[in-house]
Write a protein that holds these residues in place. Structure first.
Motif, PDB file in Angstrom:
ATOM      1  N   GLY A 266      25.983  55.941  49.518  1.00  0.00           N
ATOM      2  CA  GLY A 266      27.390  55.552  49.435  1.00  0.00           C
ATOM      3  C   GLY A 266      27.627  54.114  49.845  1.00  0.00           C
ATOM      4  O   GLY A 266      28.442  53.406  49.235  1.00  0.00           O
ATOM      5  N   ALA A 267      26.906  53.640  50.878  1.00  0.00           N
ATOM      6  CA  ALA A 267      27.089  52.256  51.343  1.00  0.00           C
ATOM      7  C   ALA A 267      26.594  51.262  50.296  1.00  0.00           C
ATOM      8  O   ALA A 267      27.245  50.246  50.025  1.00  0.00           O
ATOM      9  N   HIS A 268      25.429  51.553  49.696  1.00  0.00           N
ATOM     10  CA  HIS A 268      24.913  50.672  48.648  1.00  0.00           C
ATOM     11  C   HIS A 268      25.854  50.638  47.449  1.00  0.00           C
ATOM     12  O   HIS A 268      26.094  49.585  46.851  1.00  0.00           O
ATOM     13  N   LEU A 269      26.397  51.825  47.122  1.00  0.00           N
ATOM     14  CA  LEU A 269      27.298  51.891  45.976  1.00  0.00           C
ATOM     15  C   LEU A 269      28.591  51.131  46.254  1.00  0.00           C
ATOM     16  O   LEU A 269      29.163  50.512  45.337  1.00  0.00           O
ATOM     17  N   ALA A 270      29.032  51.137  47.517  1.00  0.00           N
ATOM     18  CA  ALA A 270      30.229  50.364  47.876  1.00  0.00           C
ATOM     19  C   ALA A 270      29.983  48.875  47.667  1.00  0.00           C
ATOM     20  O   ALA A 270      30.863  48.146  47.181  1.00  0.00           O
ATOM     21  N   ARG A 271      28.778  48.422  48.019  1.00  0.00           N
ATOM     22  CA  ARG A 271      28.436  47.004  47.802  1.00  0.00           C
ATOM     23  C   ARG A 271      28.399  46.703  46.299  1.00  0.00           C
ATOM     24  O   ARG A 271      28.913  45.684  45.839  1.00  0.00           O
ATOM     25  N   TRP A 272      27.797  47.617  45.544  1.00  0.00           N
ATOM     26  CA  TRP A 272      27.696  47.437  44.093  1.00  0.00           C
ATOM     27  C   TRP A 272      29.087  47.425  43.471  1.00  0.00           C
ATOM     28  O   TRP A 272      29.393  46.610  42.600  1.00  0.00           O
ATOM     29  N   ARG A 273      29.949  48.339  43.967  1.00  0.00           N
ATOM     30  CA  ARG A 273      31.321  48.389  43.469  1.00  0.00           C
ATOM     31  C   ARG A 273      32.034  47.058  43.740  1.00  0.00           C
ATOM     32  O   ARG A 273      32.739  46.525  42.870  1.00  0.00           O
ATOM     33  N   GLY A 274      31.828  46.510  44.950  1.00  0.00           N
ATOM     34  CA  GLY A 274      32.442  45.229  45.278  1.00  0.00           C
ATOM     35  C   GLY A 274      31.972  44.119  44.361  1.00  0.00           C
ATOM     36  O   GLY A 274      32.769  43.279  43.911  1.00  0.00           O
ATOM     37  N   ASN A 275      30.676  44.107  44.058  1.00  0.00           N
ATOM     38  CA  ASN A 275      30.127  43.120  43.134  1.00  0.00           C
ATOM     39  C   ASN A 275      30.773  43.234  41.752  1.00  0.00           C
ATOM     40  O   ASN A 275      31.170  42.234  41.142  1.00  0.00           O
ATOM     41  N   ILE A 276      30.931  44.471  41.282  1.00  0.00           N
ATOM     42  CA  ILE A 276      31.491  44.692  39.948  1.00  0.00           C
ATOM     43  C   ILE A 276      32.970  44.318  39.923  1.00  0.00           C
ATOM     44  O   ILE A 276      33.451  43.664  38.982  1.00  0.00           O
ATOM     45  N   LEU A 277      33.698  44.705  40.979  1.00  0.00           N
ATOM     46  CA  LEU A 277      35.120  44.362  41.028  1.00  0.00           C
ATOM     47  C   LEU A 277      35.316  42.853  41.126  1.00  0.00           C
ATOM     48  O   LEU A 277      36.285  42.306  40.585  1.00  0.00           O
ATOM     49  N   ALA A 278      34.385  42.178  41.819  1.00  0.00           N
ATOM     50  CA  ALA A 278      34.460  40.714  41.885  1.00  0.00           C
ATOM     51  C   ALA A 278      34.285  40.109  40.499  1.00  0.00           C
ATOM     52  O   ALA A 278      34.946  39.129  40.147  1.00  0.00           O
ATOM     53  N   LEU A 279      33.405  40.696  39.693  1.00  0.00           N
ATOM     54  CA  LEU A 279      33.226  40.216  38.320  1.00  0.00           C
ATOM     55  C   LEU A 279      34.512  40.384  37.510  1.00  0.00           C
ATOM     56  O   LEU A 279      34.824  39.572  36.646  1.00  0.00           O
ATOM     57  N   LEU A 280      35.263  41.447  37.829  1.00  0.00           N
ATOM     58  CA  LEU A 280      36.525  41.698  37.127  1.00  0.00           C
ATOM     59  C   LEU A 280      37.680  40.886  37.704  1.00  0.00           C
ATOM     60  O   LEU A 280      38.776  40.878  37.137  1.00  0.00           O
ATOM     61  N   GLY A 281      37.428  40.218  38.858  1.00  0.00           N
ATOM     62  CA  GLY A 281      38.493  39.461  39.505  1.00  0.00           C
ATOM     63  C   GLY A 281      39.490  40.348  40.229  1.00  0.00           C
ATOM     64  O   GLY A 281      40.647  39.971  40.444  1.00  0.00           O
ATOM     65  N   ASP A 282      39.053  41.535  40.673  1.00  0.00           N
ATOM     66  CA  ASP A 282      39.927  42.501  41.328  1.00  0.00           C
ATOM     67  C   ASP A 282      40.014  42.207  42.825  1.00  0.00           C
ATOM     68  O   ASP A 282      39.007  41.991  43.494  1.00  0.00           O
ATOM     69  N   ASP A 283      41.247  42.232  43.385  1.00  0.00           N
ATOM     70  CA  ASP A 283      41.453  41.962  44.806  1.00  0.00           C
ATOM     71  C   ASP A 283      40.751  42.972  45.705  1.00  0.00           C
ATOM     72  O   ASP A 283      40.431  42.678  46.856  1.00  0.00           O
ATOM     73  N   GLU A 284      40.525  44.170  45.204  1.00  0.00           N
ATOM     74  CA  GLU A 284      39.894  45.219  46.005  1.00  0.00           C
ATOM     75  C   GLU A 284      38.448  44.879  46.363  1.00  0.00           C
ATOM     76  O   GLU A 284      37.863  45.460  47.288  1.00  0.00           O
ATOM     77  N   ALA A 285      37.862  43.912  45.665  1.00  0.00           N
ATOM     78  CA  ALA A 285      36.446  43.596  45.859  1.00  0.00           C
ATOM     79  C   ALA A 285      36.150  43.175  47.289  1.00  0.00           C
ATOM     80  O   ALA A 285      35.132  43.576  47.868  1.00  0.00           O
ATOM     81  N   VAL A 286      37.007  42.359  47.889  1.00  0.00           N
ATOM     82  CA  VAL A 286      36.723  41.811  49.218  1.00  0.00           C
ATOM     83  C   VAL A 286      36.535  42.914  50.251  1.00  0.00           C
ATOM     84  O   VAL A 286      35.572  42.907  51.032  1.00  0.00           O
ATOM     85  N   GLY A 287      37.431  43.895  50.266  1.00  0.00           N
ATOM     86  CA  GLY A 287      37.319  44.977  51.234  1.00  0.00           C
ATOM     87  C   GLY A 287      36.040  45.775  51.061  1.00  0.00           C
ATOM     88  O   GLY A 287      35.360  46.097  52.045  1.00  0.00           O
ATOM     89  N   SER A 288      35.688  46.075  49.829  1.00  0.00           N
ATOM     90  CA  SER A 288      34.455  46.827  49.559  1.00  0.00           C
ATOM     91  C   SER A 288      33.226  46.051  50.024  1.00  0.00           C
ATOM     92  O   SER A 288      32.301  46.613  50.607  1.00  0.00           O
ATOM     93  N   LEU A 289      33.230  44.747  49.784  1.00  0.00           N
ATOM     94  CA  LEU A 289      32.063  43.933  50.121  1.00  0.00           C
ATOM     95  C   LEU A 289      31.898  43.772  51.627  1.00  0.00           C
ATOM     96  O   LEU A 289      30.777  43.840  52.144  1.00  0.00           O
ATOM     97  N   TYR A 290      32.982  43.560  52.351  1.00  0.00           N
ATOM     98  CA  TYR A 290      32.862  43.443  53.801  1.00  0.00           C
ATOM     99  C   TYR A 290      32.431  44.769  54.427  1.00  0.00           C
ATOM    100  O   TYR A 290      31.674  44.793  55.399  1.00  0.00           O
ATOM    101  N   GLY A 291      32.902  45.867  53.860  1.00  0.00           N
ATOM    102  CA  GLY A 291      32.442  47.169  54.340  1.00  0.00           C
ATOM    103  C   GLY A 291      30.949  47.345  54.127  1.00  0.00           C
ATOM    104  O   GLY A 291      30.237  47.855  54.996  1.00  0.00           O
ATOM    105  N   ALA A 292      30.457  46.902  52.978  1.00  0.00           N
ATOM    106  CA  ALA A 292      29.022  46.990  52.691  1.00  0.00           C
ATOM    107  C   ALA A 292      28.224  46.073  53.600  1.00  0.00           C
ATOM    108  O   ALA A 292      27.111  46.407  54.028  1.00  0.00           O
ATOM    109  N   LEU A 293      28.775  44.893  53.936  1.00  0.00           N
ATOM    110  CA  LEU A 293      28.072  43.936  54.789  1.00  0.00           C
ATOM    111  C   LEU A 293      27.828  44.512  56.179  1.00  0.00           C
ATOM    112  O   LEU A 293      26.783  44.264  56.792  1.00  0.00           O
ATOM    113  N   GLU A 294      28.759  45.311  56.671  1.00  0.00           N
ATOM    114  CA  GLU A 294      28.637  45.881  58.010  1.00  0.00           C
ATOM    115  C   GLU A 294      27.485  46.868  58.122  1.00  0.00           C
ATOM    116  O   GLU A 294      26.917  47.037  59.202  1.00  0.00           O
TER     117      GLU A 294
END
Length: 354
Positions: A266-294
């Motif tokens: 789940g943690a890896h998928l959250a990071r992957w989701r953040g990467n994909i949302l960043a590609l789409l320019g979605d604001d939700e990406a930042v929260g997903s990525l910081y959660g994965a970084l932790e």
């Protein structure tokens, strides 16, 4: 080359002489000696053949060819379970080294490892001998292909994926075949054909059907989502992401026991989701990525570089330039540690936007 020599206590020519050597090597006026070939292979992440641009040497012909052939067939037929385990252990060691130090310095080891596996498979006759070796070759070739992508050697990566697919078919292993097909789609994406890559991933899903583990099927959906993002297919992208999240097994375990190449929870998928949302320019990406970084595993050095690059992209989409610069420095530092050509290329593109 000078830095490499200092780190490895190796003597090289002076800086002025090295400049001359490099120019002459590039223009075909000087042959690369074995001494410098060792250094250049490590620095550039290439095989000896690629470095020297020479054709492979043909094996010498012998008068007693049948005796030599039967000897090789007998040797391949007697490969034991312990020998196959040794092959797989070597792949696992190379995977760990790649994860922590990068792919560039592993080209010679991986080339030799694949050659030994291919040699064994080429002369294994009966299915009982072929299948376990073919399975080991499929896993090793897929790893070698991903390392080649990381080193910027895309043609070598493509050939390794073709080898992995042939070996997976020989082993009658649909999970390994689907994984190799889906990773090969990333070569198409990098070459500017993401829509073709999407079709290849979907073909991999059809090949696997319900035969694969939930973790691998989740990985395939996430790969589809990433390629859809590159192909400007946002609705398909989000549907694939939802499908991945619906079937990923719960809990912290990330290694798929049926498919050792797959690390996903789940943690890896959250990071992957953040990467994909960043590609789409979605604001939700930042929260997903910081959660994965932790929760990022500290041994995944290259993945950390990718995560910081994802955060650069996500912050740029929000015009948060100070935060983007901070993560860019971290990404560059980590990418330099692993020597990842792929990561550094992405970092350079992001840097140009700041």
């Amino acid at each position: 080359m000078e830095q490499y020599a200092r780190r490895h206590l190796t003597d090289v020519a002076s800086a002025a002489s090295l400049r001359v050597y490099v120019s002459e090597w590039e223009n075909g006026k000087r042959t690369i000696s074995d001494r410098y070939a060792v250094i250049l292979r490590q620095l550039l992440g290439v095989t000896d053949t690629e470095l020297r641009s020479g054709p492979p040497q043909a094996a010498p012909q012998t008068a007693d060819g049948y005796d030599a052939l039967l000897s090789r067939i007998d040797a391949a037929g007697s490969v034991s379970e312990s020998m196959v385990k040794t092959f797989n252990d070597q792949t696992e060691l190379l995977r760990t080294m790649d994860r922590q130090m990068g792919a560039v310095g592993l080209v010679d080891q991986m080339t030799g490892h694949l050659a030994a596996l291919e040699e064994t498979l080429n002369f294994a006759v009966l299915p009982t001998a072929r299948r376990p070796v073919a399975l080991a070759l499929a896993g090793a070739s897929t790893l070698a292909a991903w390392q080649a992508i990381d080193s910027g050697a895309v043609e070598r990566a493509w050939r390794h994926y073709e080898l992995a697919k042939r070996a997976a078919r020989d082993a009658e292993a649909p999970m390994y075949l689907a994984h190799a097909m889906a990773e090969q789609a990333y070569v198409l994406c990098a070459a500017g054909r993401p829509a073709v890559g999407v079709e290849l991933v979907r073909d991999a899903q059809r090949t696997l059907a319900q035969a694969g583990s939930p973790r691998l099927r989740a990985w395939l959906y996430a790969a589809e989502a990433e390629l859809c993002a590159h192909a400007d297919m946002p609705d398909d992208c989000r549907r694939a992401l939802d499908a991945a999240e619906a079937i990923i097994p719960a809990g912290p375990e990330d290694r798929d026991p049926d498919m050792l190449s797959i690390f996903l929870n789940g943690a890896h998928l959250a990071r992957w989701r953040g990467n994909i949302l960043a590609l789409l320019g979605d604001d939700e990406a930042v929260g997903s990525l910081y959660g994965a970084l932790e929760v990022m595993d500290a041994t995944f050095i290259r993945a950390q570089a990718g995560l910081h690059s994802d955060l650069v992209q996500a912050h740029l989409a929000r015009a948060e330039y100070d935060e983007a610069n901070s993560h860019l420095r971290q990404a560059r530092l980590l990418a330099n540690r692993t020597g990842s050509v792929r990561q550094r290329r992405r970092i350079d593109l992001l840097s140009a936007r700041l």
